[in-house]
Enzyme design. Structure first.
Site, PDB file in Angstrom:
ATOM      1  N   LYS A 282     -82.503 -13.682 -21.966  1.00  0.00           N
ATOM      2  CA  LYS A 282     -81.392 -12.639 -21.860  1.00  0.00           C
ATOM      3  C   LYS A 282     -81.549 -11.748 -23.291  1.00  0.00           C
ATOM      4  O   LYS A 282     -81.762 -12.654 -24.264  1.00  0.00           O
ATOM      5  CB  LYS A 282     -80.130 -12.945 -21.503  1.00  0.00           C
ATOM      6  CG  LYS A 282     -79.816 -13.592 -20.239  1.00  0.00           C
ATOM      7  CD  LYS A 282     -78.328 -13.881 -20.022  1.00  0.00           C
ATOM      8  CE  LYS A 282     -78.065 -14.400 -18.640  1.00  0.00           C
ATOM      9  NZ  LYS A 282     -78.234 -13.201 -17.519  1.00  0.00           N
ATOM     10  N   ARG A 356     -78.604 -18.525  -7.863  1.00  0.00           N
ATOM     11  CA  ARG A 356     -79.167 -18.832  -6.354  1.00  0.00           C
ATOM     12  C   ARG A 356     -79.674 -20.159  -5.927  1.00  0.00           C
ATOM     13  O   ARG A 356     -79.827 -20.756  -5.143  1.00  0.00           O
ATOM     14  CB  ARG A 356     -79.805 -17.536  -5.607  1.00  0.00           C
ATOM     15  CG  ARG A 356     -81.140 -17.140  -6.357  1.00  0.00           C
ATOM     16  CD  ARG A 356     -81.601 -15.826  -6.428  1.00  0.00           C
ATOM     17  NE  ARG A 356     -80.682 -14.902  -7.104  1.00  0.00           N
ATOM     18  CZ  ARG A 356     -80.526 -13.600  -7.239  1.00  0.00           C
ATOM     19  NH1 ARG A 356     -81.462 -12.986  -6.342  1.00  0.00           N
ATOM     20  NH2 ARG A 356     -79.936 -12.825  -7.836  1.00  0.00           N
TER      21      ARG A 356
END
Length: 503
Positions: A282, A356
């Protein structure tokens, strides 16, 4: 802080402060009119001089009003009469609590619960007042060496209800409000903890402590990486492979249903205690806020506390999927193909779409409980923030009745959710040339494609997904965890237990 309810006339109150409403333009509420009459028009004379217009949140603190037994009267603006809505009501309560706390009133009798709020009964008004008060007074100062406390903090609030027959409803509202507030505080405290303290091991210790505190109803077991490997939870393990901190899945089982064989409601919380993004790292700006990527797990922990404190007649299982996503020589890579616990394969296109992958194996794991339904809670996608902002949680589900229940509970609790579609076209975005599916489906509809990914692991039960990426924490000056959606899920379970507060 202590809360209670009573039913009595304002002129008989002997308290540090009485709180009453004033409407626009300078109109006294019925209770304020009674006080004005006793004080020979003292209050109405002040309003005529323009001391208070009555707009939402305006305040005027009066000292030693003639013929009034209480030391002070706090007048607070409530907007236009009979137009006070839920959001404004909570704003009025928040302003009341802040004003009382700032002025050193240690106790108060509040008549705001007698105001008309569209479509809401006494139970709702008292409970929301309790929850709003606790929210307003919340601080996170555990890690500060110098703790600043109010000179004379507010310690007691008495809510006045119109009739004696509403006392029972008011008392129940306080009980429920305090329990939900306790769960929200627990979730916020966990969320606000820094990642050097709050890792998967810390989540596991909190889950064990909850079982110790409620040993009659709750048992906790913790599943480590070795057992995950034996179970084939390769997607979950891949996400944590770059971290020195072990991935741990904490399973809290609450049994409150008189029928011990009743199918459980299962809550699954994403617990990424820090998400650097892995190899798909990130940007540095704002990365500190990735400690909040475990707010789904914090929510589940908070809800389990609510369930235990209220001793709800349900069977509920809460799973904290603890993990840390870090770059490193052992981290998983873009291009990897993972075989999940379900046997389905996933091509990793972005290691920052990791939640996920943790959840898909956890959702497969909970099949063993033969659940009545499963709800997962996750700070899953930035796309949900773009779609719904920071005000409303995203809801997706494979079961219409469950989705409708959750939407209804969100409206009751004032912790709103909005359902997004999951039609076949979105599933096609997850197609992969090298595996059964990819872990991302491109930028369009990112919150929906993430839910579509998860739904492929939930075919054996009714399931709903709450994407809380926009609602789990605030940035900027008010930075901190919100505790959402503890209130929503607590209300859902209260409804399931037949304790929804409708009179």
């Amino acid at each position: 802080m202590e809360f209670s309810v009573k039913s009595g006339s304002p002129e008989k109150q002997r308290s540090a402060c009485i709180v009453v409403g004033v409407f626009e333009p300078r109109r006294l509420s019925p209770i304020a009119e009674q006080l004005d009459k006793i004080s020979d028009g003292y209050i109405s004379a002040l309003l005529r001089r323009g001391e208070l217009e009555g707009k939402v949140g305006q305040t005027l603190l009066l000292h030693h009003v003639p013929n009034i037994l209480s030391e002070r009267i706090l007048l607070i603006g409530c907007g236009k009469e009979r137009e006070l809505d839920e959001r404004q009501y909570k704003q009025v309560i928040q302003k009341t609590i802040n004003t009382l706390n700032d002025t050193g009133s240690m106790e108060a009798v509040c008549f705001l619960t007698e105001l008309h709020v569209k479509g809401r009964n006494t139970y709702w008004k008292v409970r929301q007042a309790v929850e709003t008060a606790k929210e307003t007074l919340y601080t996170f100062d555990q890690l500060k060496s110098n703790k600043v406390e109010p000179r004379r903090p507010l310690r007691k609030m008495v809510f006045n209800v119109p009739t004696r027959r509403e006392l029972t409803s008011g008392e129940r509202a306080i009980q429920h409000g305090l329990a939900v507030s306790s769960g929200i505080k627990a979730a916020k405290d966990l969320g606000n903890m820094p990642p050097n303290i709050c890792n998967a091991g810390y989540l596991a210790s909190q889950a064990r402590q909850l079982a110790d505190a409620f040993s009659t109803n709750i048992t906790t077991r913790v599943i480590g990486e070795q057992q995950m490997k034996e179970l084939g939870m390769n997607a979950y393990l891949a996400v944590g492979a770059g971290s020195r901190n072990e991935s741990l899945m904490s399973v809290m089982e609450y049994k409150g249903n008189p029928n011990p064989d009743a199918k459980p409601i299962v809550l699954v919380g994403k617990g990424l205690t820090f998400d650097a993004g892995g190899i798909s790292i990130k940007p540095a700006e704002g990365m500190d806020e990735m400690k909040y990527d475990m707010c789904g797990a914090a929510t589940v922990y908070g809800v389990m506390r609510v369930v235990a404190e209220l001793n709800l007649p349900l069977n509920v299982i809460g799973v904290l999927a603890g993990c840390e996503n870090m770059p490193g020589g052992s981290a998983y890579r873009p291009g990897d193909v993972l075989t999940t616990m379900s046997g389905q394969t996933v091509e990793v296109l972005n290691t920052d779409a990791e939640g996920r992958l943790v959840l898909c194996d956890t959702l497969t794991y909970v099949e063993r409980f033969d659940p009545e339904l499963v709800i997962d809670v996750a700070t899953l996608t930035g796309a949900c923030v773009i779609a719904l902002g920071h005000h409303i949680t995203g809801l997706m589900s494979n079961h219409n009745p469950l989705a409708h229940e959750l939407i209804g509970a969100s409206e009751q609790a004032g912790d709103r959710a909005w359902r997004l579609p999951m039609s076949d076209e979105y599933y096609e975005q997850l197609d992969s040339n090298f595996a059964d599916m990819a872990n991302i489906g491109g930028r369009p509809g990112g919150a929906i494609t993430a839910a579509c990914f998860l739904s492929r692991f939930t075919r054996k039960y009714s399931w709903a997904h709450l994407d809380i990426a926009g609602t789990a924490w605030r940035s900027g000056k008010a930075k901190g965890a919100t505790g959402r959606p503890v209130a929503l899920l607590s209300q859902f379970l209260l409804n399931r237990a037949g304790l929804n507060g409708d009179d």
